[in-house]
Design an enzyme around this catalytic site. Structure first.
Site, short mmCIF file in Angstrom:
data_model
loop_
_atom_site.label_atom_id
_atom_site.label_comp_id
_atom_site.label_asym_id
_atom_site.label_seq_id
_atom_site.Cartn_x
_atom_site.Cartn_y
_atom_site.Cartn_z
N HIS A 124 7.32 4.48 2.61
CA HIS A 124 6.63 4.48 1.32
C HIS A 124 6.18 5.90 1.00
O HIS A 124 5.31 6.46 1.67
CB HIS A 124 5.42 3.55 1.40
CG HIS A 124 4.74 3.33 0.08
ND1 HIS A 124 3.77 2.37 -0.11
CD2 HIS A 124 4.88 3.94 -1.13
CE1 HIS A 124 3.35 2.40 -1.36
NE2 HIS A 124 4.01 3.36 -2.00
N GLU A 160 10.11 2.71 -0.45
CA GLU A 160 9.12 2.02 -1.26
C GLU A 160 8.44 3.04 -2.16
O GLU A 160 8.01 4.09 -1.69
CB GLU A 160 8.07 1.34 -0.38
CG GLU A 160 8.62 0.23 0.49
CD GLU A 160 7.56 -0.41 1.35
OE1 GLU A 160 7.77 -1.54 1.81
OE2 GLU A 160 6.49 0.23 1.57
N HIS A 193 4.33 -7.58 4.62
CA HIS A 193 2.93 -7.21 4.41
C HIS A 193 2.03 -8.04 5.33
O HIS A 193 1.93 -9.25 5.20
CB HIS A 193 2.46 -7.38 2.97
CG HIS A 193 1.21 -6.58 2.68
ND1 HIS A 193 1.25 -5.23 2.41
CD2 HIS A 193 -0.09 -6.92 2.67
CE1 HIS A 193 0.02 -4.78 2.22
NE2 HIS A 193 -0.82 -5.79 2.39
N ASP A 231 5.52 4.31 8.05
CA ASP A 231 4.44 4.98 7.32
C ASP A 231 3.27 5.36 8.24
O ASP A 231 2.67 6.44 8.09
CB ASP A 231 3.89 4.09 6.21
CG ASP A 231 4.86 3.88 5.08
OD1 ASP A 231 5.89 4.58 5.04
OD2 ASP A 231 4.61 3.01 4.23
#
Length: 262
Positions: A41, A68, A210, A8
C-alpha cells in the site's frame, strides 16, 4: 487459495527510525519465494512504503505485485508508469491507522480510473464492504476483482475468542454480551459467504482481507468462492518471533489444510 503477503508493516518498522533497515526489498524476496503475491500500500502521505519501494519490487521481483492505493492522481500515474500486476483501489484517510472501510463506489473519478488502468493492461480490484449492492456496482464498473473487507468479522472474532475486550484495545461498539456477539459473528460470516458467492456468480474474482490472522482465517478459508487472501500485520507480527519465511509458510499451511480437508 492464494496468499498475498502484505509487507507494509515491514515498511512501518523501517520508517520508525527512518533508516534502511529492515530492507523492504529483502522482505519482498522472501514473500515472493514463499507466498503467492506481494501486496503493498503506497499511501498519499507516503508514511510507510515509498515510490522507490514499489519501483524496486516491481523491477526485481518475479511474483505478481498488488498495489493498494487511493484514487490519487499522483499514485495512479505511478501505477500507470510502473505497471504492477494489479491495482486494488482502497479508501484512505490521513488520520487512520489502517484502512477503516470499503471504497465508496460512487466516486466521480472511479470509473475513469478503472478504465485507464485496464487500458494499461493492469488488473483492477476494488476493496469493498461485503454488501450485495457494492458487489453489483463493482460489476457495473467492470472491475475484474473485488476484495471483501473482513475487518468487522475479525473484530467480532477477537471480541469473542480473545481477551481483547479486557485490554486498552477493546472496541466500545463491541461491548455487548457474548450471546449477542455470537449472533453478530455468525451473521457476518454468512454475509461474507453470500457476498463471495454473488461475486463469483457475476464473474468477478473474489479476494478477502483485513484483520485476518492465524486464529480467524480458518473459517474464511472454508468459503470456496474466495480465491485469495491478502494478509500482512499478523504475518509480520508472527515473524518477529519465528522469522518471515516461517511466518508465511505457517499461514500457507493453514490455508492448505483447511482447503484440502473440506
Amino acid at each position: 487459495m492464494l496468499l498475498g503477503v502484505n509487507i507494509d508493516h515491514i515498511a512501518v518498522l523501517r520508517q520508525a527510525r527512518m533508516v534502511n533497515d529492515p530492507d523492504l526489498l529483502e522482505a519482498a524476496f522472501i514473500a515472493a519465494k514463499h507466498g503467492d503475491q506481494i501486496t503493498l500500500h503506497v499511501r498519499e502521505d507516503r508514511r510507510h512504503a515509498q515510490d522507490f519501494d514499489l519501483e524496486n519490487i516491481i523491477k526485481f521481483c518475479k511474483s505478481p505485485i498488488n498495489l493498494e492505493c487511493a484514487l490519487n492522481d499522483e499514485i495512479l500515474n505511478l501505477a500507470l508508469k510502473l505497471k504492477p500486476h494489479r491495482v486494488t483501489l482502497v479508501p484512505e484517510k490521513r488520520e487512520e491507522l489502517t484502512t477503516e472501510g470499503g471504497l465508496c463506489l460512487n466516486h466521480a473519478k472511479l470509473k475513469q480510473s478503472i478504465e485507464k488502468l485496464q487500458n494499461a493492461n493492469i488488473e483492477v480490484s476494488l476493496f469493498i464492504n461485503p454488501s450485495l449492492e457494492d458487489i453489483e456496482k463493482s460489476k457495473i464498473l467492470k472491475a475484474q476483482f473485488i476484495e471483501l473487507h473482513t475487518g468487522h468479522y475479525a473484530n467480532l472474532h477477537n471480541a469473542l475468542f480473545s481477551n481483547i475486550s479486557h485490554t486498552a484495545f477493546a472496541l466500545k461498539e463491541l461491548g455487548q454480551d457474548k450471546k449477542t456477539l455470537q449472533t453478530q459473528f455468525e451473521k457476518e460470516l454468512q454475509n461474507l459467504e453470500l457476498c463471495a458467492k454473488k461475486g463469483t456468480e457475476l464473474g468477478l474474482k473474489v479476494a478477502a482481507g483485513h484483520g485476518l490472522n492465524y486464529k480467524n482465517v480458518k473459517l474464511i478459508v472454508k468459503i470456496k468462492e474466495i480465491c485469495e487472501l491478502n494478509i500482512g500485520q499478523s504475518i509480520v507480527a508472527r515473524s518477529v518471533f519465528t522469522g518471515l519465511k516461517n511466518a508465511i509458510l505457517e499461514m500457507k499451511e493453514l490455508i492448505k489444510d483447511e482447503k484440502t480437508s473440506h
